[in-house]
Scaffold this active site. Sequence first.
Site, PDB file in Angstrom:
ATOM      1  N   ARG A  56     -39.025 -32.623  26.159  1.00 26.84           N
ATOM      2  CA  ARG A  56     -37.585 -32.634  25.903  1.00 26.84           C
ATOM      3  C   ARG A  56     -37.138 -33.943  25.267  1.00 26.84           C
ATOM      4  NH1 ARG A  56     -38.913 -29.109  29.697  1.00 26.84           N
ATOM      5  NH2 ARG A  56     -37.562 -27.345  30.232  1.00 26.84           N
TER       6      ARG A  56
ATOM      7  N   ARG B 192     -48.945 -14.783  25.009  1.00 26.61           N
ATOM      8  CA  ARG B 192     -47.895 -14.957  26.024  1.00 26.61           C
ATOM      9  C   ARG B 192     -46.580 -14.322  25.559  1.00 26.61           C
ATOM     10  NH1 ARG B 192     -48.383 -21.073  28.169  1.00 26.61           N
ATOM     11  NH2 ARG B 192     -46.845 -20.284  29.666  1.00 26.61           N
TER      12      ARG B 192
ATOM     13  N   SER C 107     -35.907 -19.034  34.861  1.00 27.46           N
ATOM     14  CA  SER C 107     -36.867 -19.645  33.935  1.00 27.46           C
ATOM     15  C   SER C 107     -36.202 -20.791  33.192  1.00 27.46           C
ATOM     16  CB  SER C 107     -37.380 -18.607  32.927  1.00 27.46           C
ATOM     17  OG  SER C 107     -38.061 -19.238  31.865  1.00 27.46           O
TER      18      SER C 107
ATOM     19  N   ASP D 149     -46.136 -24.187  38.845  1.00 30.98           N
ATOM     20  CA  ASP D 149     -47.347 -24.777  38.263  1.00 30.98           C
ATOM     21  C   ASP D 149     -48.300 -25.330  39.311  1.00 30.98           C
ATOM     22  OD1 ASP D 149     -46.692 -24.191  35.625  1.00 30.98           O
ATOM     23  OD2 ASP D 149     -45.532 -26.026  35.385  1.00 30.98           O
TER      24      ASP D 149
ATOM     25  N   ARG E 184     -54.755 -26.426  34.709  1.00 26.94           N
ATOM     26  CA  ARG E 184     -54.454 -26.429  36.152  1.00 26.94           C
ATOM     27  C   ARG E 184     -55.555 -25.734  36.958  1.00 26.94           C
ATOM     28  NH1 ARG E 184     -49.849 -29.159  35.836  1.00 26.94           N
ATOM     29  NH2 ARG E 184     -48.294 -28.556  34.274  1.00 26.94           N
TER      30      ARG E 184
END
Length: 427
Positions: free
Chosen positions: A26, A121, A166, A313, A386
């Site tokens: 961001r 995705r 989201s 996550d 992850r």
Amino acid sequence: MMLMVHKANKLKGKCVVPGDKSISHRAVMLSGISKGTTKIEGFLKGEDCLATLRCFQQMGVKVKEEKNQLFITGKGLHGLEEPEDVLDAGNSGTTMRLMAGILSGQDFYSVITGDASLRKRPMKRIAFPLRKMGAGIDGREMGTQAPLTIRGGGLKGIEYQLPVASAQIKSAVLLAGLFADGVTSVIEPRVSRDHTERMLQSFGVTVRQDGLKCTVKSEELQATHIEVPGDISSAAFILVAAACIKGSDVTLENIGINPTRAGIIDVLCQMGAEIGIKNKREIGGEPIADVRVQGSDLKSVEIGEAQIPSLIDEIPVLAIAAVCAKGTTRITGAAELRVKETDRISAMEEELKKIGVEITPLEDGMIIDGPQTITGGSTDSHGDHRIAMAMAVAGLLSEEPVTIDNHHCMAVSFPGFIETIENLRED
């Protein structure tokens, strides 16, 4: 080349983790559409965030690096240049989804794609509201998958009710709202990460928050100074490892503890982990602290839909904590795990079984009985950072070594993860 991780007797000491991935993304995006030069300290030089940086450079944004600081000279709301080539988001869903909001506001044509994983995705969730605002968006599978082609400009503000909590969908719509006529509002079913709203305000944008409704309108952004805190999602792997190993005592310094992201701390505390928060302060609208964790006996916990947005996550590494905990841990409401870098529910089931752990997968989560002995064995990351780091944490707790194939993907969010663990190891 495979990575081999051996059992640790204990973890001790202090460490820092790389800058927050969500905030780094961001910071680049808002700097790129602001007026003036923004200084960014603590930027995460992981593959995902570097993809965002390259995309903005393709649109004429000037970037200079000095002494681990980034200086980004923005082009203002309407100064970005039409890219001469396809924009590549790599493996980063955040890059693609948030940039789609910004690109929808530009009076030019662009194409954005990603790697094989990202091209699978779902993008309908952002394309639908952006089309309602007036953007021309098309893509594979009837416009629901990348590559996405975007012809932007001429947007109208809307009020949009999110179908799921989201931060990526919310942010895409809010960022598009900066370029739209009228006001743009997003209504969430429950609170999600609020980094976009906080950072917009640090760039001088008025953000109105009324319960779960967030509203913005077109407003020029002014350059600022951003200090990126340590990423709590990266810190989670060390927190879990230290919490599971008796005798461990680790302090993670300068960690972002934004309440919309700190679910991992709350859940570990519910499991009986000894965690202390000290040196709390706020920088650039983001709460930061040093987090100390000591090894202890853990107990099972139930994690439901209301908690998932603050720790989505961290579920892979929480599964490792559940393996060490006494009782049955049940995780539900996490169907989003199915459409991450990989299907993380299936991946965790497959890899944990390889190292002697039984797990019951659910359509929206998993059930794990504990404590179980991690026996060791060969695993694969599925190309997911992850999953790779969760297997590394399992190796620290395993009777025999855990090997991890395709481990280089750790660099997506935590360059130097293994070195950090080794520096804490006290055998």
